[in-house]
Write an enzyme that holds these catalytic residues in place. Structure first.
Site, PDB file in Angstrom:
ATOM      1  N   GLU A   1     -31.195  -3.932  25.525  1.00 45.79           N
ATOM      2  CA  GLU A   1     -30.255  -3.929  24.395  1.00 45.79           C
ATOM      3  C   GLU A   1     -30.330  -2.649  23.566  1.00 45.79           C
ATOM      4  O   GLU A   1     -29.302  -2.176  23.055  1.00 45.79           O
ATOM      5  CB  GLU A   1     -30.466  -5.158  23.505  1.00 45.79           C
TER       6      GLU A   1
ATOM      7  N   HIS B   1     -30.244 -18.874  20.504  1.00 47.19           N
ATOM      8  CA  HIS B   1     -28.930 -18.628  21.104  1.00 47.19           C
ATOM      9  C   HIS B   1     -27.812 -19.249  20.272  1.00 47.19           C
ATOM     10  O   HIS B   1     -26.767 -19.599  20.800  1.00 47.19           O
ATOM     11  CB  HIS B   1     -28.854 -19.194  22.528  1.00 47.19           C
TER      12      HIS B   1
END
Lengths: 336, 325
Positions: A61, A130
């Site tokens: 990321e 999440h």
């Protein structure tokens, strides 16, 4: 008008912008065909535009956002995908210290025209890593733009605007909206909505509900319920851009209704709702008795068990209750 | 040494002198208290950016780090505007918004010194991506220190550049201390060895030897330009000053510092020039000229106006509408 899903509307925006401008490149985890993205938003892009412009990345990321920064300041218009909003923490330096600040630090020499698309949010038993809504983290950073659409037409028109923007944009797609269908203009119309401009999604005279992304839909449903059960006419302002946010539209609506609820799925403490409420207080205190309610998630990580998740994350019922609380306080204030 | 021609060495020597001269002058001013913020000196490390930049064109890009004066001077920055930036004047490269640690000039391909260790590595990969997509012959060089190689951004950026064969050269100035922590403490392996983990060439050279840096950088940059992908170039060198100007450097022994000063990269080039027929008098004159250039640059830099306080929040956002056109 034709009706398409949010995910299709977003995909159309990507196709149209890639055809229109060959500086647009797309990369991220699992975004190339045949996978076409974890939520299929990028499906077909790599097949049409090829591996030079559309690429899978490793699970990196920091490098995804860092490469987007480097590409943006050297002439491309990258649209990078971070699979879940929750994963932005790994790329935080590149977002906050690089993308957001390079223009400012350089004394205005250069712009950073990148888009970071990411999705997520509660409601699917995805548990604590999440399911977060983290817009408040980024709304605290000058230099970033935070766009959070609530319907397919805005999703498409705002993603096109984000790609054309000269400023870095974090484009949050609430997962619960991907399969929502809505009217979307034909591609030939090339509709682009301005970033930083809210929209009155429902007119009303008794109270203003400010919301964005998934919460706008719930606010609209809450407004229907309030009309039926209480005879209350709620105005819903869809903020659409969380930073920089459209003060003018919010204040204009509040001037009319003189009562407000700000609602978001993100944690209430330190949330964007607090900023909006405080701003309205500051601006309007001299003029009217200000009654504002805030709706947000409890101060807790998101639990896995569905019956626990609904305890933490607010929805339509919490908005209805907050409106009733504010209006009863307003009534008391009027009697005083 | 093998590949460079004698007439090319004199300008490189001058570039090294200019870095040393700039750092010397900036240090003096900083110690007098006339420069705001903080300052990181690269004295002792001059051979690295000069040996690398010798192969770069104006439209090639570099990312730099907190110790970046040498990198940006070697890439072509004007010391007058650099000093103006150090003085926080509007005539500085960043109009006084960035300072020493963020100095940038996009027209020279200098996308910025950087206050975050390791951050330039993935940014350089992104610049390389840009060149690859647009199919230009440009390369990006990322300068960083030994401290950066243990950051996540380094690993992720190196790997991305490797798998995509991006035209990037990663130049590590290994000066053996990440602020106070010795490199040998912070890692079990040598820096150039790490290249094996990414499947790219890793080259270690004496970073105080201009000719060694020159040759290694030439190979790496030619390779990148040819589309063959990145190289990790470790240049072993030493900073004479503390981490920042004013840091007494208690973590290093006097002996160690003195030993490295004996390996000073600057006189090594001078000796080479003298042995190749350049007169001592000419070199003395060049040295005096550079000292004067930096004195004058500092003076002129200080003459620029201070920013108007009402402009403090300028340039947070780009004006929109440009891209829509």
């Amino acid at each position: 008008m034709r009706q398409i899903l949010m995910r299709e509307a977003l995909r159309e925006a990507l196709f149209e912008e890639m055809r229109r401008d060959d500086r647009v490149v797309v990369f991220g985890e699992d975004i190339a065909d045949p996978m076409g993205g974890s939520y299929k938003v990028t499906l077909g892009l790599s097949t049409e535009f090829g591996p030079l412009r559309v690429r899978n990345t490793p699970i990196s990321e920091a490098a995804i956002v860092g490469a987007a920064v480097g590409a943006a300041i050297t002439g491309l218009r990258p649209v990078a995908e971070i699979m879940y909003m929750d994963f932005l923490g790994i790329s935080m330096d590149q977002l906050v210290n690089q993308a957001a600040k390079i223009r400012f630090m350089s004394g205005g020499q250069v712009s950073v025209p990148l888009v970071i698309r990411c999705q997520g949010g509660p409601g699917r038993a995805s548990a604590a890593q999440h399911a977060q809504m983290l817009e408040a983290w980024f709304a605290h950073v000058p230099g970033l733009q935070i766009v959070m659409p609530s319907n397919p037409a805005d999703g498409k028109a705002l993603l096109k605007a984000a790609i054309r923007s000269d400023n870095p944009v974090i484009f949050f797609e609430y997962n619960g909206l991907y399969n929502v269908r809505g009217d979307v203009p034909e591609p030939e119309e090339d509709v682009v909505e301005p970033i930083g401009v809210a929209k009155v999604a429902r007119e009303g005279s008794d109270i203003t509900i400010v919301a964005w992304a998934g919460m706008t839909r719930m606010a609209l449903q809450a407004a229907e319920q309030l009309q039926e059960e209480d005879g209350v006419q709620a105005e819903v302002v869809d903020l659409r851009t969380v930073s920089p946010w459209d003060k003018e539209t919010v204040l204009r609506s509040f001037s009319k209704t003189k009562a407000m609820v700000v609602a978001h799925q993100a944690v209430r403490q330190g949330g964007v709702g607090a900023e909006i409420a405080a701003t309205v207080y500051e601006e309007m205190l001299d003029q009217v008795d200000v009654e504002i309610g805030r709706v947000g998630a409890k101060f807790s990580p998101t639990p896995f068990a569905p019956e626990l998740e609904t305890q933490i994350v607010p929805g339509k019922a919490e908005i209805v209750q907050a409106v009733r609380d504010v209006l009863s306080r307003t009534a008391r204030a009027v009697r005083r | 040494m093998a590949t460079i021609k004698a007439d090319k060495v004199l300008p490189l020597y001058r570039d090294m002198l200019r870095i040393r001269g700039f750092e010397g002058k900036a240090t003096k001013l900083y110690e007098q208290g006339v420069l705001p913020g903080f300052l990181h000196s690269s004295v002792g490390q001059e051979a690295v950016p000069v040996g690398v930049s010798a192969h770069l064109n104006k439209d090639d890009y570099i990312t730099s780090n907190h110790r970046g004066h040498g990198h940006v001077l070697a890439k072509g920055m004007d010391p007058v505007r650099m000093f103006a930036e150090l003085y926080a004047r509007t005539t500085g490269y960043n109009r006084g918004r960035g300072g020493s640690m963020h100095i940038m000039d996009f027209s020279l391909g200098i996308v910025g010194a950087n206050g975050i260790v390791g951050a330039g590595v993935p940014i350089a990969a992104g610049a390389g991506l840009s060149f690859q997509v647009r199919q230009t012959q440009q390369v990006a060089v990322s300068y960083f220190g030994d401290g950066a190689v243990n950051s996540g951004a380094f690993h992720e950026g190196m790997n991305l550049a490797a798998i995509w064969s991006l035209p990037v050269v990663f130049v590590c100035e290994n000066n053996f201390y990440a602020e106070s922590v010795p490199q040998a403490y912070a890692s079990r392996v040598g820096i150039a060895e790490r290249a094996a983990a990414y499947g790219i060439p890793g080259v270690m050279v004496d970073g105080n030897d201009l000719f060694a840096v020159y040759d290694a950088a030439k190979t790496a940059i030619e390779r990148a330009r040819a589309g063959e992908g990145p190289t990790l170039l470790e240049c072993q060198t030493f900073r004479w000053s503390g981490h920042f100007v004013g840091d007494p450097g208690v973590y290093r022994s006097k002996e160690e510092v003195e030993e490295w000063k004996l390996k000073d990269p600057v006189p090594r080039v001078r000796t080479w020039l003298e042995s190749h027929g350049v007169k001592a008098g000419e070199l003395d004159a060049l040295e005096a000229e550079v000292v004067q250039e930096m004195d004058s640059a500092a003076e002129r830099g200080a003459e620029g106006p201070k920013p108007d306080p009402s402009t403090a929040t300028q340039d947070v956002y780009a004006p929109e509408g440009v891209a829509q056109a």
